[in-house]
Design a protein around this motif. Sequence first.
Motif, PDB file in Angstrom:
ATOM      1  N   LYS A  62      22.285 -44.813  -3.276  1.00  0.00           N
ATOM      2  CA  LYS A  62      21.266 -45.817  -2.963  1.00  0.00           C
ATOM      3  C   LYS A  62      21.344 -46.152  -1.481  1.00  0.00           C
ATOM      4  N   GLU A 121      17.264 -57.767  -8.116  1.00  0.00           N
ATOM      5  CA  GLU A 121      17.239 -58.572  -6.896  1.00  0.00           C
ATOM      6  C   GLU A 121      16.264 -59.735  -7.049  1.00  0.00           C
ATOM      7  N   ASP A 166      15.658 -50.421   6.447  1.00  0.00           N
ATOM      8  CA  ASP A 166      14.988 -51.553   7.089  1.00  0.00           C
ATOM      9  C   ASP A 166      13.792 -51.037   7.870  1.00  0.00           C
ATOM     10  N   THR A 211      30.241 -49.436  -0.644  1.00  0.00           N
ATOM     11  CA  THR A 211      29.067 -49.573   0.210  1.00  0.00           C
ATOM     12  C   THR A 211      29.470 -49.357   1.661  1.00  0.00           C
ATOM     13  N   ASP A 242      13.724 -53.356  -1.981  1.00  0.00           N
ATOM     14  CA  ASP A 242      15.179 -53.489  -1.971  1.00  0.00           C
ATOM     15  C   ASP A 242      15.686 -54.314  -3.152  1.00  0.00           C
ATOM     16  N   GLN A 248      12.221 -54.324   3.456  1.00  0.00           N
ATOM     17  CA  GLN A 248      13.386 -53.496   3.137  1.00  0.00           C
ATOM     18  C   GLN A 248      13.090 -52.682   1.881  1.00  0.00           C
ATOM     19  N   LYS A 249      13.478 -51.440   1.901  1.00  0.00           N
ATOM     20  CA  LYS A 249      13.263 -50.541   0.774  1.00  0.00           C
ATOM     21  C   LYS A 249      14.599 -49.988   0.290  1.00  0.00           C
ATOM     22  N   MET A 250      14.658 -49.714  -0.992  1.00  0.00           N
ATOM     23  CA  MET A 250      15.812 -49.027  -1.572  1.00  0.00           C
ATOM     24  C   MET A 250      15.379 -47.604  -1.908  1.00  0.00           C
ATOM     25  N   ARG A 309      19.656 -48.421   1.605  1.00  0.00           N
ATOM     26  CA  ARG A 309      18.718 -49.472   2.009  1.00  0.00           C
ATOM     27  C   ARG A 309      18.138 -49.123   3.364  1.00  0.00           C
TER      28      ARG A 309
END
Length: 446
Positions: free
Chosen positions: A88, A121, A92, A286, A116, A98-100, A90
Motif C-alpha cells: 500500500k 479511514e 500526496d 511502514t 487514502d 491523498q490517494k492509496m 500513500r
Amino acid sequence: MSGAYRAVWRWHFYAGVIVMPFLMLLALTGGLYLFKDEIDQLAHRRMIQIAPSAARAAPEAWIASAAKAGGGRAANLLLPAAPDQAVKVRVDRPDGAQKMVFVDPHTARVTGVIDDGGVTETIKKLHSLSLLGGTTGTTLNILIEIVAGWTIVLCATGLHLWWPRRRQGAVLIPRETDARRRPFWRDLHALVGLYVGGVVLFLAVTGMPWSAVWGDQVMGVVKASGWGRPPAPVAGAWQKAEHHDHPAGAGWTMEGVVLPSPSHGRLDLTGVVAAAAAHDLPRPYTVSIPAQPGTAYTVTAQVRRVQDSRTLYIDPARGAVLADIGFERFGPGAKAIEWGIYTHQGTQFGQINRLIMLAGCLGVWLLGVSGLMMWWKRRPPSLSRARPGVSLGAPTAPPGPRVRAAVLGIVIPLCILYPLTGLSLVTVLLLDFAARRLMRRRPAVS
C-alpha cells in the motif's frame, strides 16, 4: 427519596441527555473499527489479494508505479507480512488530496487506487469527530474531551444510583417483570451499566490522548518531563515533522517528529528495505519517505502488542540505522498511555481484548435505548404544562448543603482533570440555575 439521591439522579439524567448521542456514535464507529482488518479485506479484497510469487520487483518500481497512478509523490508505503498481499503506497497529490495505491510487489503492477485509508479511514475520522478536517474538524474533536468527562459523570452517578440502600438488596440479575413496564427497562439499564460500565469508563479515559486540547497538553507535559519520548540518539534534537513528512504509523509517542540526518543524499528504497531486514524488523512495517533533504527515513513496525513497538531511523545517504527505538526506551508516562491505546483498540490481549471492547460498545447502545425507554414511560403528561423544573422529566433539584456538596464533588475534580468538561459542567449548572429561577417567577396557569 433523599435530596442527595435526587440530585445525583438529576445529574445522571442531564449527563445522559448531553453525552449519550455522541457516545452512541463513538461506540458505533469504535465497534466497527475493532474489525478494521476484516472491513479492509471485505471492501478492497480484489486490490489487496495478489498471486504469490518468488519474483520481486525493485521497491523503486513500486513507488514509481504508485506515483504515476496516484498523480503525485509517494509519501509512505506499507510492506505486508504475507506474500499474497499488495504493497500500500500513500500518494500526496499537488492539490492536497491523498490517494492509496495498491501495488503488486512481484510485478510493480498497480491493482487499485482509492482515497487514502478507504472505508476504515472514514470510520476512524467519524470516531474522532474530525471527518470535516481543518478548523471545523479540530473544533468537533474538542467534543471528545467533553464527552469523556461527561461519561465519567454518567458512570459515577449510575453506580451511586445502583448501590443498594437500607434493606434493598443489590440488583445483580433481571427481576421478573413485564417488558412493557418501566421496571424492566430500569433493571436492564442498571445491569448493563453494572457489567459493562467499567469497560465504558476505560474506553472514555483511554480515548483522551486523541482529544484536541487535553491530549495535546498531556502529550507536551509527558514528553517535556522525560516521561515520554526518549532523547534523540544523534546530535540535534527531534524535529517537528512538516505536514508532508509526518511519519505514518509511528504511534502516540513518536508521532509528529522526525530525526535529522547528519549527511545529505538519497538512499534508494531498496537500501532502506535491506537495512530494515538486516535489523530484523518484522513485517508489516511502514516506510515514511522524507520530502526534505537531510531527514532520515522513518520505518515503523505495525504491531498488535505495545511491547513489540519499534521504529528505525535510517540515514538516507549511507543506509545506516541512526536509531532503533523500542517500547523499552519509552518513559513511564508514554508506556502507560501507549498500553491504554493498544488495549482501547482491542489488540493488546488478542481476541478476548477485542470482544471485551465490543461488549462495551454494544453496552453503550443498550444503555442509550433503555434510558430513552425509561424516560418515555415516565415523561410528563404534557411537556408544555409540566410542573416547574421537570419539563424534561428530570427529577427536581432539591435544596440544601448536602446537594451543593454533591454537585461540587462532581464539578471540581472534573474541572481540574478535564478543563473543557469542567467548563461545560459549569455552563450547565448556570443554565440550570437560571432556568429554575425563571420557572419560579412564571405566573401559574389557572
